[in-house]
Design a protein around this motif. Structure first.
Motif, PDB file in Angstrom:
ATOM      1  N   VAL A  65      -2.802   5.543   8.394  1.00 43.95           N
ATOM      2  CA  VAL A  65      -2.534   4.158   8.750  1.00 43.95           C
ATOM      3  C   VAL A  65      -1.097   3.763   8.491  1.00 43.95           C
ATOM      4  CG1 VAL A  65      -4.898   3.401   8.373  1.00 43.95           C
ATOM      5  CG2 VAL A  65      -3.296   3.392   6.474  1.00 43.95           C
ATOM      6  N   SER A  66      -0.310   4.623   7.905  1.00 43.09           N
ATOM      7  CA  SER A  66       1.036   4.210   7.541  1.00 43.09           C
ATOM      8  C   SER A  66       1.989   4.380   8.700  1.00 43.09           C
ATOM      9  CB  SER A  66       1.530   5.032   6.353  1.00 43.09           C
ATOM     10  OG  SER A  66       1.540   6.394   6.693  1.00 43.09           O
ATOM     11  N   GLY A  67       3.140   3.721   8.592  1.00 41.15           N
ATOM     12  CA  GLY A  67       4.178   3.871   9.592  1.00 41.15           C
ATOM     13  C   GLY A  67       5.316   4.691   9.051  1.00 41.15           C
ATOM     14  N   VAL A  73      -2.954   7.156   3.570  1.00 44.69           N
ATOM     15  CA  VAL A  73      -4.164   7.507   4.296  1.00 44.69           C
ATOM     16  C   VAL A  73      -5.323   6.707   3.726  1.00 44.69           C
ATOM     17  CG1 VAL A  73      -5.854   9.363   4.676  1.00 44.69           C
ATOM     18  CG2 VAL A  73      -3.421   9.839   4.940  1.00 44.69           C
ATOM     19  N   VAL A  74      -6.195   6.199   4.603  1.00 46.69           N
ATOM     20  CA  VAL A  74      -7.465   5.619   4.186  1.00 46.69           C
ATOM     21  C   VAL A  74      -8.549   6.630   4.503  1.00 46.69           C
ATOM     22  CG1 VAL A  74      -9.130   3.777   4.563  1.00 46.69           C
ATOM     23  CG2 VAL A  74      -6.693   3.256   4.543  1.00 46.69           C
ATOM     24  N   ASP A  75      -9.273   7.064   3.481  1.00 48.63           N
ATOM     25  CA  ASP A  75     -10.311   8.076   3.652  1.00 48.63           C
ATOM     26  C   ASP A  75     -11.554   7.652   2.877  1.00 48.63           C
ATOM     27  OD1 ASP A  75     -11.868  10.286   4.013  1.00 48.63           O
ATOM     28  OD2 ASP A  75     -10.693  11.609   2.721  1.00 48.63           O
ATOM     29  N   PRO A  76     -12.506   6.985   3.540  1.00 44.30           N
ATOM     30  CA  PRO A  76     -13.705   6.530   2.834  1.00 44.30           C
ATOM     31  C   PRO A  76     -14.744   7.612   2.585  1.00 44.30           C
ATOM     32  CG  PRO A  76     -13.812   5.898   5.126  1.00 44.30           C
ATOM     33  CD  PRO A  76     -12.463   6.549   4.942  1.00 44.30           C
ATOM     34  N   SER A  77     -14.557   8.802   3.155  1.00 40.62           N
ATOM     35  CA  SER A  77     -15.530   9.860   2.939  1.00 40.62           C
ATOM     36  C   SER A  77     -15.480  10.321   1.482  1.00 40.62           C
ATOM     37  CB  SER A  77     -15.246  11.043   3.873  1.00 40.62           C
ATOM     38  OG  SER A  77     -13.998  11.623   3.595  1.00 40.62           O
ATOM     39  N   ASN A  78     -16.656  10.539   0.919  1.00 39.65           N
ATOM     40  CA  ASN A  78     -16.788  10.981  -0.476  1.00 39.65           C
ATOM     41  C   ASN A  78     -16.161   9.999  -1.458  1.00 39.65           C
ATOM     42  OD1 ASN A  78     -18.029  13.475   0.331  1.00 39.65           O
ATOM     43  ND2 ASN A  78     -15.992  14.244   0.852  1.00 39.65           N
ATOM     44  N   ALA A  79     -16.138   8.723  -1.091  1.00 36.39           N
ATOM     45  CA  ALA A  79     -15.568   7.722  -1.990  1.00 36.39           C
ATOM     46  C   ALA A  79     -16.430   7.569  -3.229  1.00 36.39           C
ATOM     47  CB  ALA A  79     -15.446   6.377  -1.272  1.00 36.39           C
ATOM     48  N   ASN A  80     -15.784   7.420  -4.371  1.00 35.72           N
ATOM     49  CA  ASN A  80     -16.484   7.197  -5.628  1.00 35.72           C
ATOM     50  C   ASN A  80     -16.831   5.722  -5.730  1.00 35.72           C
ATOM     51  OD1 ASN A  80     -17.233   6.891  -8.390  1.00 35.72           O
ATOM     52  ND2 ASN A  80     -16.045   8.720  -8.914  1.00 35.72           N
ATOM     53  N   GLN A  81     -18.108   5.405  -5.836  1.00 39.16           N
ATOM     54  CA  GLN A  81     -18.538   4.012  -5.854  1.00 39.16           C
ATOM     55  C   GLN A  81     -18.311   3.346  -7.212  1.00 39.16           C
ATOM     56  OE1 GLN A  81     -19.401   2.581  -2.964  1.00 39.16           O
ATOM     57  NE2 GLN A  81     -18.933   4.605  -2.112  1.00 39.16           N
ATOM     58  N   ASN A  82     -18.047   4.117  -8.254  1.00 41.37           N
ATOM     59  CA  ASN A  82     -17.772   3.539  -9.565  1.00 41.37           C
ATOM     60  C   ASN A  82     -16.315   3.104  -9.648  1.00 41.37           C
ATOM     61  OD1 ASN A  82     -20.403   4.127 -10.554  1.00 41.37           O
ATOM     62  ND2 ASN A  82     -19.776   6.252 -10.884  1.00 41.37           N
ATOM     63  N   HIS A  98      -0.390  13.302  -5.071  1.00 39.44           N
ATOM     64  CA  HIS A  98      -1.628  13.170  -4.315  1.00 39.44           C
ATOM     65  C   HIS A  98      -2.762  12.765  -5.259  1.00 39.44           C
ATOM     66  CE1 HIS A  98       0.195  14.861  -0.715  1.00 39.44           C
ATOM     67  NE2 HIS A  98       0.717  15.808  -1.468  1.00 39.44           N
ATOM     68  N   TRP A  99      -3.223  11.526  -5.127  1.00 41.51           N
ATOM     69  CA  TRP A  99      -4.364  11.055  -5.907  1.00 41.51           C
ATOM     70  C   TRP A  99      -5.096  10.002  -5.095  1.00 41.51           C
ATOM     71  CZ3 TRP A  99      -4.504   5.943  -8.192  1.00 41.51           C
ATOM     72  CH2 TRP A  99      -3.338   5.198  -8.007  1.00 41.51           C
ATOM     73  N   ARG A 100      -6.307   9.634  -5.524  1.00 39.54           N
ATOM     74  CA  ARG A 100      -7.150   8.725  -4.757  1.00 39.54           C
ATOM     75  C   ARG A 100      -7.268   7.382  -5.475  1.00 39.54           C
ATOM     76  NH1 ARG A 100     -10.052  11.386  -0.725  1.00 39.54           N
ATOM     77  NH2 ARG A 100     -11.622   9.733  -0.646  1.00 39.54           N
ATOM     78  N   LEU A 101      -6.959   6.325  -4.736  1.00 38.26           N
ATOM     79  CA  LEU A 101      -7.124   4.965  -5.254  1.00 38.26           C
ATOM     80  C   LEU A 101      -8.509   4.478  -4.855  1.00 38.26           C
ATOM     81  CD1 LEU A 101      -5.863   2.408  -6.582  1.00 38.26           C
ATOM     82  CD2 LEU A 101      -5.171   1.721  -4.266  1.00 38.26           C
ATOM     83  N   ALA A 121      -0.625   8.663  -2.026  1.00 35.95           N
ATOM     84  CA  ALA A 121      -2.012   8.484  -2.442  1.00 35.95           C
ATOM     85  C   ALA A 121      -2.932   8.295  -1.240  1.00 35.95           C
ATOM     86  CB  ALA A 121      -2.131   7.299  -3.392  1.00 35.95           C
ATOM     87  N   VAL A 122      -4.235   8.384  -1.497  1.00 34.20           N
ATOM     88  CA  VAL A 122      -5.272   8.133  -0.511  1.00 34.20           C
ATOM     89  C   VAL A 122      -6.078   6.918  -0.975  1.00 34.20           C
ATOM     90  CG1 VAL A 122      -7.395   9.009   0.547  1.00 34.20           C
ATOM     91  CG2 VAL A 122      -5.451  10.544   0.204  1.00 34.20           C
ATOM     92  N   MET A 123      -6.216   5.922  -0.115  1.00 40.01           N
ATOM     93  CA  MET A 123      -7.060   4.770  -0.420  1.00 40.01           C
ATOM     94  C   MET A 123      -8.484   5.079   0.015  1.00 40.01           C
ATOM     95  SD  MET A 123      -4.539   1.623   0.767  1.00 40.01           S
ATOM     96  CE  MET A 123      -5.805   0.375   0.460  1.00 40.01           C
ATOM     97  N   GLU A 124      -9.448   4.831  -0.864  1.00 37.92           N
ATOM     98  CA  GLU A 124     -10.844   5.132  -0.541  1.00 37.92           C
ATOM     99  C   GLU A 124     -11.528   4.002   0.221  1.00 37.92           C
ATOM    100  OE1 GLU A 124     -12.961   6.485  -3.986  1.00 37.92           O
ATOM    101  OE2 GLU A 124     -11.987   8.451  -3.921  1.00 37.92           O
ATOM    102  N   ALA A 125     -10.802   2.933   0.504  1.00 36.34           N
ATOM    103  CA  ALA A 125     -11.324   1.829   1.309  1.00 36.34           C
ATOM    104  C   ALA A 125     -10.141   1.109   1.945  1.00 36.34           C
ATOM    105  CB  ALA A 125     -12.149   0.863   0.457  1.00 36.34           C
ATOM    106  N   ALA A 126     -10.401   0.370   3.011  1.00 38.55           N
ATOM    107  CA  ALA A 126      -9.328  -0.360   3.678  1.00 38.55           C
ATOM    108  C   ALA A 126      -8.799  -1.495   2.814  1.00 38.55           C
ATOM    109  CB  ALA A 126      -9.821  -0.915   5.004  1.00 38.55           C
ATOM    110  N   GLU A 127      -9.617  -1.959   1.849  1.00 40.53           N
ATOM    111  CA  GLU A 127      -9.164  -2.954   0.885  1.00 40.53           C
ATOM    112  C   GLU A 127      -9.514  -2.475  -0.509  1.00 40.53           C
ATOM    113  OE1 GLU A 127      -9.456  -7.276   1.620  1.00 40.53           O
ATOM    114  OE2 GLU A 127     -10.589  -7.373  -0.269  1.00 40.53           O
TER     115      GLU A 127
END
Length: 204
Positions: A65-67, A73-82, A98-101, A121-127
């Motif tokens: 999603v970046s310019g 990157v937004v990647d909701p697959s395998n997102a940690n719900q906690n 490289h880490w996941r927010l 980083a990778v965002m696990e959700a759009a917000e």
């Protein structure tokens, strides 16, 4: 098969990313979002993304999603719900590379220094929400282009600054800042931010 809210969230993130990249217009985005929240089955979700995903609709793929090649990157697959937790008491915490927010980050900064670099980083959700009370400490967040930052912090003898970010289109990935800032500082630095020392020629 009937779809769940988590399935709708995934489709919404794909549509938001497509709009942010200019692959669909604002009217198309609005029409598809309206249809999304009325959908009850996967059959109704499929047409909303089948022309946007390289390997078919609703596929669990990272969505750039970046310019300007910023790497977000937004990647909701395998997102940690906690929720994630960052606690820093009279110390230092750094996250970079490289880490996941996660969707939500909580914790506490007390007389400490936290640096979060989101440029790779990778965002696990759009917000994603960062809700970390900062008491007599500092939190510095470095973000790439293409990200919207919304400030919802409460400051008491403290300060929250968002610097060097260009305007982004509606539907762009968003970071929400929450929590109390008491005699501390929260700083968000975008690509356009130039430190004072560099402006004065003291550093390269």
């Amino acid at each position: 098969m009937r779809c769940a809210d988590s399935d709708r969230d995934l489709v919404a993130e794909v549509l938001n990313a497509a709009f942010a990249e200019g692959r669909i217009t604002q009217d198309e985005h609005s029409e598809r979002m309206d249809a999304l929240w009325q959908a009850k089955t996967f059959g109704e979700l499929t047409p909303l993304t089948e022309d946007l995903m390289p390997h078919g609709p609703i596929h669990h793929l990272p969505v750039p999603v970046s310019g300007q090649g910023a790497g977000l990157v937004v990647d909701p697959s395998n997102a940690n719900q906690n929720p994630d937790s960052i606690t820093c008491v009279m110390g230092d915490v750094k996250r970079q590379g490289h880490w996941r927010l996660r969707r939500r980050t909580t914790g506490l900064v007390l007389m400490g220094d936290v640096k979060l670099d989101l440029t790779e980083a990778v965002m696990e959700a759009a917000e994603c929400t960062i809700a970390i009370p900062c008491i007599m400490g500092d939190v510095t967040i470095t973000v790439p282009d293409g990200v919207n930052v919304r400030n919802e912090t409460t400051t008491i003898l403290g300060d929250t600054k968002i610097r060097g970010l260009a305007p982004v289109p509606a539907g762009a990935p968003t970071i929400v800042l929450r929590g109390m800032v008491l005699m501390g500082d929260v700083k968000v630095n975008g690509p356009g931010f130039v430190p004072l020392t560099k402006r004065l020629g003291l550093t390269s």
